[in-house]
Design a protein around this motif. Sequence first.
Motif, PDB file in Angstrom:
ATOM      1  N   ARG A 236       9.028   2.091   2.451  1.00  0.00           N
ATOM      2  CA  ARG A 236       8.379   3.410   2.526  1.00  0.00           C
ATOM      3  C   ARG A 236       9.246   4.475   1.860  1.00  0.00           C
ATOM      4  O   ARG A 236       8.767   5.298   1.066  1.00  0.00           O
ATOM      5  N   ASP A 237      10.540   4.475   2.174  1.00  0.00           N
ATOM      6  CA  ASP A 237      11.439   5.482   1.614  1.00  0.00           C
ATOM      7  C   ASP A 237      11.658   5.274   0.112  1.00  0.00           C
ATOM      8  O   ASP A 237      11.753   6.243  -0.646  1.00  0.00           O
ATOM      9  N   ILE A 238      11.758   4.017  -0.297  1.00  0.00           N
ATOM     10  CA  ILE A 238      11.978   3.723  -1.716  1.00  0.00           C
ATOM     11  C   ILE A 238      10.777   4.161  -2.554  1.00  0.00           C
ATOM     12  O   ILE A 238      10.932   4.767  -3.617  1.00  0.00           O
ATOM     13  N   ILE A 239       9.574   3.850  -2.073  1.00  0.00           N
ATOM     14  CA  ILE A 239       8.360   4.234  -2.806  1.00  0.00           C
ATOM     15  C   ILE A 239       8.285   5.753  -2.948  1.00  0.00           C
ATOM     16  O   ILE A 239       7.993   6.279  -4.028  1.00  0.00           O
ATOM     17  N   LEU A 240       8.564   6.473  -1.861  1.00  0.00           N
ATOM     18  CA  LEU A 240       8.530   7.939  -1.907  1.00  0.00           C
ATOM     19  C   LEU A 240       9.518   8.471  -2.934  1.00  0.00           C
ATOM     20  O   LEU A 240       9.188   9.338  -3.750  1.00  0.00           O
ATOM     21  N   ASN A 241      10.741   7.953  -2.900  1.00  0.00           N
ATOM     22  CA  ASN A 241      11.770   8.439  -3.813  1.00  0.00           C
ATOM     23  C   ASN A 241      11.452   8.099  -5.258  1.00  0.00           C
ATOM     24  O   ASN A 241      11.572   8.946  -6.150  1.00  0.00           O
ATOM     25  N   ALA A 242      11.036   6.858  -5.497  1.00  0.00           N
ATOM     26  CA  ALA A 242      10.761   6.426  -6.866  1.00  0.00           C
ATOM     27  C   ALA A 242       9.609   7.207  -7.485  1.00  0.00           C
ATOM     28  O   ALA A 242       9.589   7.447  -8.694  1.00  0.00           O
ATOM     29  N   LEU A 257       2.602  -2.583  -6.755  1.00  0.00           N
ATOM     30  CA  LEU A 257       1.957  -3.866  -6.509  1.00  0.00           C
ATOM     31  C   LEU A 257       2.296  -4.289  -5.086  1.00  0.00           C
ATOM     32  O   LEU A 257       3.468  -4.259  -4.694  1.00  0.00           O
ATOM     33  N   VAL A 258       1.284  -4.684  -4.322  1.00  0.00           N
ATOM     34  CA  VAL A 258       1.488  -4.997  -2.906  1.00  0.00           C
ATOM     35  C   VAL A 258       0.922  -6.378  -2.607  1.00  0.00           C
ATOM     36  O   VAL A 258      -0.233  -6.674  -2.943  1.00  0.00           O
ATOM     37  N   HIS A 259       1.741  -7.214  -1.982  1.00  0.00           N
ATOM     38  CA  HIS A 259       1.292  -8.551  -1.586  1.00  0.00           C
ATOM     39  C   HIS A 259       0.130  -8.416  -0.601  1.00  0.00           C
ATOM     40  O   HIS A 259       0.134  -7.550   0.288  1.00  0.00           O
ATOM     41  N   GLU A 260      -0.867  -9.285  -0.747  1.00  0.00           N
ATOM     42  CA  GLU A 260      -2.067  -9.174   0.079  1.00  0.00           C
ATOM     43  C   GLU A 260      -1.781  -9.292   1.567  1.00  0.00           C
ATOM     44  O   GLU A 260      -2.537  -8.769   2.391  1.00  0.00           O
ATOM     45  N   GLN A 261      -0.687  -9.962   1.944  1.00  0.00           N
ATOM     46  CA  GLN A 261      -0.341 -10.052   3.358  1.00  0.00           C
ATOM     47  C   GLN A 261       0.195  -8.736   3.924  1.00  0.00           C
ATOM     48  O   GLN A 261       0.347  -8.599   5.131  1.00  0.00           O
ATOM     49  N   ARG A 262       0.485  -7.768   3.046  1.00  0.00           N
ATOM     50  CA  ARG A 262       1.005  -6.479   3.507  1.00  0.00           C
ATOM     51  C   ARG A 262      -0.017  -5.346   3.351  1.00  0.00           C
ATOM     52  O   ARG A 262       0.333  -4.170   3.462  1.00  0.00           O
ATOM     53  N   VAL A 263      -1.260  -5.706   3.131  1.00  0.00           N
ATOM     54  CA  VAL A 263      -2.302  -4.678   2.988  1.00  0.00           C
ATOM     55  C   VAL A 263      -2.382  -3.803   4.239  1.00  0.00           C
ATOM     56  O   VAL A 263      -2.589  -2.585   4.159  1.00  0.00           O
ATOM     57  N   GLY A 264      -2.194  -4.410   5.397  1.00  0.00           N
ATOM     58  CA  GLY A 264      -2.265  -3.652   6.641  1.00  0.00           C
ATOM     59  C   GLY A 264      -1.205  -2.566   6.750  1.00  0.00           C
ATOM     60  O   GLY A 264      -1.354  -1.621   7.533  1.00  0.00           O
ATOM     61  N   ASP A 265      -0.116  -2.677   5.971  1.00  0.00           N
ATOM     62  CA  ASP A 265       0.956  -1.679   5.999  1.00  0.00           C
ATOM     63  C   ASP A 265       0.763  -0.586   4.960  1.00  0.00           C
ATOM     64  O   ASP A 265       1.572   0.345   4.880  1.00  0.00           O
ATOM     65  N   LEU A 266      -0.285  -0.694   4.161  1.00  0.00           N
ATOM     66  CA  LEU A 266      -0.432   0.191   3.011  1.00  0.00           C
ATOM     67  C   LEU A 266      -0.501   1.664   3.414  1.00  0.00           C
ATOM     68  O   LEU A 266       0.136   2.529   2.785  1.00  0.00           O
ATOM     69  N   SER A 267      -1.262   1.974   4.458  1.00  0.00           N
ATOM     70  CA  SER A 267      -1.394   3.374   4.875  1.00  0.00           C
ATOM     71  C   SER A 267      -0.040   3.953   5.282  1.00  0.00           C
ATOM     72  O   SER A 267       0.270   5.111   4.974  1.00  0.00           O
ATOM     73  N   TYR A 268       0.765   3.143   5.955  1.00  0.00           N
ATOM     74  CA  TYR A 268       2.088   3.616   6.364  1.00  0.00           C
ATOM     75  C   TYR A 268       3.015   3.740   5.153  1.00  0.00           C
ATOM     76  O   TYR A 268       3.752   4.719   5.012  1.00  0.00           O
ATOM     77  N   LEU A 269       2.985   2.751   4.272  1.00  0.00           N
ATOM     78  CA  LEU A 269       3.861   2.757   3.103  1.00  0.00           C
ATOM     79  C   LEU A 269       3.629   3.980   2.219  1.00  0.00           C
ATOM     80  O   LEU A 269       4.568   4.527   1.647  1.00  0.00           O
ATOM     81  N   LEU A 270       2.379   4.393   2.102  1.00  0.00           N
ATOM     82  CA  LEU A 270       2.039   5.483   1.190  1.00  0.00           C
ATOM     83  C   LEU A 270       1.802   6.814   1.887  1.00  0.00           C
ATOM     84  O   LEU A 270       1.530   7.820   1.232  1.00  0.00           O
ATOM     85  N   GLY A 271       1.912   6.836   3.207  1.00  0.00           N
ATOM     86  CA  GLY A 271       1.553   8.021   3.970  1.00  0.00           C
ATOM     87  C   GLY A 271       2.297   9.278   3.556  1.00  0.00           C
ATOM     88  O   GLY A 271       1.721  10.374   3.514  1.00  0.00           O
ATOM     89  N   GLN A 272       3.591   9.143   3.217  1.00  0.00           N
ATOM     90  CA  GLN A 272       4.380  10.325   2.871  1.00  0.00           C
ATOM     91  C   GLN A 272       3.982  10.930   1.523  1.00  0.00           C
ATOM     92  O   GLN A 272       4.265  12.105   1.259  1.00  0.00           O
ATOM     93  N   MET A 279      -1.781  11.754  -6.272  1.00  0.00           N
ATOM     94  CA  MET A 279      -3.098  11.136  -6.438  1.00  0.00           C
ATOM     95  C   MET A 279      -2.914   9.632  -6.591  1.00  0.00           C
ATOM     96  O   MET A 279      -2.098   9.179  -7.386  1.00  0.00           O
ATOM     97  N   ILE A 280      -3.685   8.876  -5.812  1.00  0.00           N
ATOM     98  CA  ILE A 280      -3.597   7.420  -5.851  1.00  0.00           C
ATOM     99  C   ILE A 280      -4.847   6.850  -6.494  1.00  0.00           C
ATOM    100  O   ILE A 280      -5.977   7.205  -6.126  1.00  0.00           O
ATOM    101  N   PHE A 281      -4.629   5.962  -7.466  1.00  0.00           N
ATOM    102  CA  PHE A 281      -5.708   5.241  -8.122  1.00  0.00           C
ATOM    103  C   PHE A 281      -5.605   3.789  -7.666  1.00  0.00           C
ATOM    104  O   PHE A 281      -4.759   3.032  -8.169  1.00  0.00           O
ATOM    105  N   ALA A 282      -6.431   3.428  -6.693  1.00  0.00           N
ATOM    106  CA  ALA A 282      -6.286   2.155  -5.997  1.00  0.00           C
ATOM    107  C   ALA A 282      -7.363   1.164  -6.415  1.00  0.00           C
ATOM    108  O   ALA A 282      -8.533   1.548  -6.617  1.00  0.00           O
ATOM    109  N   ASP A 283      -6.976  -0.113  -6.513  1.00  0.00           N
ATOM    110  CA  ASP A 283      -7.998  -1.129  -6.769  1.00  0.00           C
ATOM    111  C   ASP A 283      -8.886  -1.243  -5.529  1.00  0.00           C
ATOM    112  O   ASP A 283      -8.643  -0.596  -4.503  1.00  0.00           O
ATOM    113  N   LYS A 284      -9.939  -2.047  -5.611  1.00  0.00           N
ATOM    114  CA  LYS A 284     -10.965  -2.057  -4.561  1.00  0.00           C
ATOM    115  C   LYS A 284     -10.387  -2.347  -3.185  1.00  0.00           C
ATOM    116  O   LYS A 284     -10.696  -1.660  -2.199  1.00  0.00           O
TER     117      LYS A 284
END
Length: 415
Positions: A236-242, A257-272, A279-284
């Motif tokens: 989460r912190d690395i994505i925000l900083n990068a 790029l996010v492994h499909e097993q971590r889709v459930g964490d996506l909202s938390y990972l990108l929340g900040q 602006m996020i351009f997300a696949d389906k």
Amino acid sequence: MSLNGYFEAAKSAARPLNMVAPERVSAVLLDLADALVAETDFIIRENQKDLDRMSPDDPKYDRLKLSSGRIQDIAADLRNVSSLESPVRAVLAEKQLPNGLLLKKVRVPLGVVGVIYEARPNVTVDVFSLCLKTGNVAVLKGGSDASFSNEAIISVIHRILDVHGIDTNVVTLLPPDRTATEALLNAVDYVDVIIPRGSQHLINYVRENARVPVIETGAGIVHTFVDESADVEKSRDIILNAKTRRVSVCNALDCLLVHEQRVGDLSYLLGQLSESNVMIFADKQAFNQLKDSYPENLLFQAEDEHFGIEFLDYKLAVKIVKNLEEALDHIARFSSKHSEAILSENEANIDAFFNQVDAAAVYSNASTGFTDGAQFGLGAEIGISTQKLHARGPMGLEELTSYKWIVRGNGQVRA
């Protein structure tokens, strides 16, 4: 002065520069650091003239903008470079042949280095400092967007060179028009190498039109892959900083790029990211996961054109992948070979990523924002090379040198 006059003066300054003592060079850089800080108000006034001609919404605006803090940072980089040992004259190899000839392979300056760059006035100082430290003459072609800023900085540099009795032609700022660019690209009798710094369009133009040898410093289409074992807090912190540390630089994150097993964490990972209006351009799959948590006005379904693009803005593409192999395939297809990262606690996956990703800098569990000459301990950088000949990655002092063979004999003749 005619353009050929600029080039002739630069070439004439190269040989005397090689005789300037290292301690004198360091003194110039230290005095320049102090002078730039002392002239902060003047430089910022001239920089504002450039800013007034550019929309704040332009991705180049942040690169162009100078502030007291940024000038302090430029001065700090100058002091760092002054403290570094020049690689020039270092002996890379030495041996004696059976016939008695003594061979030494010795580092030497490239000669006259031409740099073409866009709206980044700090590059004017970075290039000058690294070239002076390595005995290279610098011929600079800045963009018209930064003409007032560059001229102000060069005036300070020339004043300090005058004080130290060094030919001011060791650094030349060409006129900001396109004619000067074309002349530099064809200055084969005067310039030894050209380094473009800027957009992919600029780099392509230089590569396709230069008759002088070119070292490419490529655009940064940067990916980070979150694999199934990634630590969610680190990630989460690395994505925000990068993504948000400074969006207008070439090491900023463009595609997650996010492994499909971590889709459930996506909202938390990108929340900040929403706090910075990213602006996020997300696949389906990613879009469906984020639509109930990420602000509606900042979330969009990705189109094909959102992958393989350097945004230089508060924008991020997001794609869900099945596994490491699919992530590697995506990176191989869209990477500009600048900086790529994996977030993982699986050493086998990290090793596979390191071994298979073709980029100048490859990371595990860290922000790609570190791809920078100063951060790599090089003092500053003249650019980040994405090619494989001569130099790759942040180009510091050593990358501004070539070598020659010194051969000492005592009457030997070849049969």
